[in-house]
Write a protein that holds these residues in place. Sequence first.
Motif, PDB file in Angstrom:
ATOM      1  N   GLY A 132      35.958  34.890  41.652  1.00  0.00           N
ATOM      2  CA  GLY A 132      35.406  33.942  40.612  1.00  0.00           C
ATOM      3  C   GLY A 132      34.652  32.517  41.397  1.00  0.00           C
ATOM      4  N   CYS A 172      38.595  35.230  46.749  1.00  0.00           N
ATOM      5  CA  CYS A 172      38.317  34.875  45.195  1.00  0.00           C
ATOM      6  C   CYS A 172      37.120  35.473  44.856  1.00  0.00           C
ATOM      7  N   ASP A 225      43.755  29.539  32.700  1.00  0.00           N
ATOM      8  CA  ASP A 225      42.946  30.134  33.859  1.00  0.00           C
ATOM      9  C   ASP A 225      43.918  29.782  35.162  1.00  0.00           C
ATOM     10  N   ALA A 259      35.969  26.624  33.531  1.00  0.00           N
ATOM     11  CA  ALA A 259      37.619  27.029  33.296  1.00  0.00           C
ATOM     12  C   ALA A 259      37.900  26.848  32.143  1.00  0.00           C
ATOM     13  N   ASP A 280      41.755  33.041  39.342  1.00  0.00           N
ATOM     14  CA  ASP A 280      40.184  33.044  38.626  1.00  0.00           C
ATOM     15  C   ASP A 280      39.308  32.231  39.266  1.00  0.00           C
TER      16      ASP A 280
END
Length: 250
Positions: free
Chosen positions: A117, A115, A64, A60, A100
């Motif tokens: 990510g 998500c 983000d 990260a 993210d």
Amino acid sequence: MNASDRTPADLLRSALAADPARPLVTFYDDATGERVELSVATFANWVAKTANLLQGDLAAEPGDRLALLLPAHWQSAVWLLACSSVGVVAEVQGDPASADLVVSGPDTLDRARACRGERVALALRPLGGRFPQAPEGFADYAVEVPGQGDRFAPYAPVDPAAPALSVDGAVLTGDQLVARAREDAAELGLGPGSRLLTGRTYDTWEGLSAGLLAPLAAGGSVVLCRHLDRLDASELAKRVESERITATAV
């Protein structure tokens, strides 16, 4: 706290320098009977490990967006400060599909799977216990965090004027978070050594402030109670007495 503190992570560093042994977060779950007390030093250690996980393993970066799908809990408080330490925007109950990365409790896993990510799951079991079996597609926080470093240094300085938290449809910078937390602390009558008991949830600013940020800004501590409505008046009075409560926000 220091007047120069401009982010929640700054507030925690000042608390650690002032009195690392004092209580900072005492957590009750009145559905399970759990009680956990974390000193400033212990809480800061959890934050450092979580920030290292966030910056290192999860890659990260400042700016983000992290969808934080967690209830009022001591580990939720840790994640809020870890995000502040890295410069990640904590989107409280945010949309995982547009974030993210996502951090989810056991009750929001289906939602969190939207998500694309990195995904982290918290079992929210007593003593920070892990899942019996990690949910498919998620890293188990309780497995990943213990091996992380006890000290944290961000790759890049965190900008206090950058977005830090999204809650209730509002986006706040680190500067704004600290300013509002200090204002709330004054309204609640908090000062150094204060003990605030709250049963508010973590999906509103009022809940986040009472449940962590205002006591931290004031140099006090919080008794964070989940499922507080399960206590009757006499049980609540006993807790107020035993925990040496000086203010309430229920």
